[in-house]
Design a protein around this motif. Structure first.
Motif, PDB file in Angstrom:
ATOM      1  N   ALA A 133       0.826  -1.193   0.000  1.00  0.00           N
ATOM      2  CA  ALA A 133       0.000   0.000   0.000  1.00  0.00           C
ATOM      3  C   ALA A 133       0.867   1.254   0.000  1.00  0.00           C
ATOM      4  O   ALA A 133       0.543   2.234  -0.658  1.00  0.00           O
ATOM      5  N   ASP A 134       1.962   1.205   0.761  1.00  0.00           N
ATOM      6  CA  ASP A 134       2.850   2.370   0.812  1.00  0.00           C
ATOM      7  C   ASP A 134       3.448   2.668  -0.560  1.00  0.00           C
ATOM      8  O   ASP A 134       3.515   3.825  -0.979  1.00  0.00           O
ATOM      9  N   ALA A 135       3.884   1.615  -1.248  1.00  0.00           N
ATOM     10  CA  ALA A 135       4.499   1.817  -2.569  1.00  0.00           C
ATOM     11  C   ALA A 135       3.480   2.377  -3.555  1.00  0.00           C
ATOM     12  O   ALA A 135       3.788   3.270  -4.354  1.00  0.00           O
ATOM     13  N   ALA A 136       2.243   1.891  -3.511  1.00  0.00           N
ATOM     14  CA  ALA A 136       1.213   2.391  -4.415  1.00  0.00           C
ATOM     15  C   ALA A 136       0.900   3.855  -4.125  1.00  0.00           C
ATOM     16  O   ALA A 136       0.734   4.662  -5.056  1.00  0.00           O
ATOM     17  N   THR A 137       0.829   4.199  -2.855  1.00  0.00           N
ATOM     18  CA  THR A 137       0.562   5.589  -2.474  1.00  0.00           C
ATOM     19  C   THR A 137       1.673   6.496  -2.965  1.00  0.00           C
ATOM     20  O   THR A 137       1.421   7.574  -3.524  1.00  0.00           O
ATOM     21  N   ARG A 138       2.898   6.069  -2.778  1.00  0.00           N
ATOM     22  CA  ARG A 138       4.029   6.883  -3.235  1.00  0.00           C
ATOM     23  C   ARG A 138       4.050   7.007  -4.754  1.00  0.00           C
ATOM     24  O   ARG A 138       4.368   8.078  -5.293  1.00  0.00           O
ATOM     25  N   LEU A 139       3.721   5.939  -5.443  1.00  0.00           N
ATOM     26  CA  LEU A 139       3.685   5.971  -6.909  1.00  0.00           C
ATOM     27  C   LEU A 139       2.632   6.975  -7.392  1.00  0.00           C
ATOM     28  O   LEU A 139       2.909   7.822  -8.252  1.00  0.00           O
ATOM     29  N   ARG A 140       1.432   6.917  -6.835  1.00  0.00           N
ATOM     30  CA  ARG A 140       0.368   7.864  -7.210  1.00  0.00           C
ATOM     31  C   ARG A 140       0.774   9.297  -6.847  1.00  0.00           C
ATOM     32  O   ARG A 140       0.528  10.224  -7.610  1.00  0.00           O
ATOM     33  N   ALA A 141       1.382   9.470  -5.674  1.00  0.00           N
ATOM     34  CA  ALA A 141       1.780  10.816  -5.229  1.00  0.00           C
ATOM     35  C   ALA A 141       2.824  11.414  -6.173  1.00  0.00           C
ATOM     36  O   ALA A 141       2.726  12.586  -6.559  1.00  0.00           O
ATOM     37  N   ARG A 142       3.797  10.623  -6.557  1.00  0.00           N
ATOM     38  CA  ARG A 142       4.829  11.129  -7.472  1.00  0.00           C
ATOM     39  C   ARG A 142       4.239  11.455  -8.839  1.00  0.00           C
ATOM     40  O   ARG A 142       4.614  12.445  -9.462  1.00  0.00           O
ATOM     41  N   ASP A 143       3.308  10.614  -9.285  1.00  0.00           N
ATOM     42  CA  ASP A 143       2.656  10.876 -10.569  1.00  0.00           C
ATOM     43  C   ASP A 143       1.918  12.213 -10.514  1.00  0.00           C
ATOM     44  O   ASP A 143       2.005  13.015 -11.437  1.00  0.00           O
ATOM     45  N   GLY A 144       1.220  12.466  -9.407  1.00  0.00           N
ATOM     46  CA  GLY A 144       0.492  13.731  -9.269  1.00  0.00           C
ATOM     47  C   GLY A 144       1.404  14.918  -9.020  1.00  0.00           C
ATOM     48  O   GLY A 144       1.222  15.990  -9.606  1.00  0.00           O
ATOM     49  N   LEU A 145       2.394  14.729  -8.166  1.00  0.00           N
ATOM     50  CA  LEU A 145       3.296  15.817  -7.815  1.00  0.00           C
ATOM     51  C   LEU A 145       4.071  16.344  -9.024  1.00  0.00           C
ATOM     52  O   LEU A 145       4.203  17.543  -9.223  1.00  0.00           O
ATOM     53  N   PHE A 146       4.546  15.421  -9.825  1.00  0.00           N
ATOM     54  CA  PHE A 146       5.343  15.817 -10.983  1.00  0.00           C
ATOM     55  C   PHE A 146       4.526  15.897 -12.270  1.00  0.00           C
ATOM     56  O   PHE A 146       5.082  16.054 -13.357  1.00  0.00           O
ATOM     57  N   GLU A 147       3.192  15.768 -12.120  1.00  0.00           N
ATOM     58  CA  GLU A 147       2.264  15.867 -13.253  1.00  0.00           C
ATOM     59  C   GLU A 147       2.718  15.000 -14.427  1.00  0.00           C
ATOM     60  O   GLU A 147       2.803  15.435 -15.571  1.00  0.00           O
ATOM     61  N   LEU A 148       2.991  13.721 -14.117  1.00  0.00           N
ATOM     62  CA  LEU A 148       3.478  12.782 -15.130  1.00  0.00           C
ATOM     63  C   LEU A 148       2.358  12.268 -16.028  1.00  0.00           C
ATOM     64  O   LEU A 148       2.617  11.783 -17.121  1.00  0.00           O
TER      65      LEU A 148
END
Length: 181
Positions: A1-16
């Motif tokens: 769950a932590d890895a998925a949250t971080r993956l989504r957060a990075r996608d949103g943060l860096f507007e990937l």
């Protein structure tokens, strides 16, 4: 769950702008359960975690029963491998797609091996079965040692009664009633 949250957060943060397919592909490289955790909707997961079929949400309440001991997952799977059962994919899909929890048909193929590996879990499950109000079934989660009982919406009194009984009679066991709504 932590890895998925971080993956989504990075996608949103860096507007990937990662679409679902790309996110799942990246998640699979991080771990077999990461792709499932990208979405909080219930799902049936098969294969190596890459075959995810989202299912309807259910409502009701769940009593989580957490003993002060664990079960060694590797040993539980080893015990399962000694006497495996036939996979029941069709039953799993039927239950999950119904949007209703029928405790009479719930099953966990790892429960018996977990109880064989952990005599403490076996004793606890027997004790919980004796303590549970009529009509309330207690089940082992995954490879143990946490157990749960489910009640449909508006019928959670038995969960609270069982929780109180556990607190009075089971040393080192914690409980938590959660809403699925």
């Amino acid at each position: 769950a932590d890895a998925a949250t971080r993956l989504r957060a990075r996608d949103g943060l860096f507007e990937l702008g990662g679409d679902d397919e790309t996110m799942v592909r990246i998640a699979m490289g991080l771990g077999s359960d990461v792709a499932y955790c990208l979405d909080d909707a219930p799902a049936v997961v098969e294969g190596l975690g890459d075959e995810i079929v989202r299912t309807p949400a259910v409502s009701g309440d769940v009593l989580l029963i957490v003993p002060g001991f664990g079960c060694a997952t590797g040993r539980v799977y080893g015990a399962y491998d000694e006497s495996p059962v036939e996979l029941r994919a069709a039953e799993v899909h039927a239950m999950a797609s119904s949007g209703v929890i029928d405790c009479g048909v719930l099953f966990n193929d790892l429960a018996a091996p977990a109880r064989r590996v952990s005599p403490a879990l076996d004793r606890l499950v027997l004790q919980l079965g004796e303590m549970a109000p009529a009509g309330l079934d207690v089940h082992v989660t995954g490879s143990g040692s946490t157990c749960f009982a489910y009640a449909p919406p508006g019928e959670s009194a038995g969960l609270f009664a069982l929780s109180d009984a556990i607190e009075d009679q089971c040393e080192g066991v914690s409980t938590l009633v959660c809403s699925l709504s």
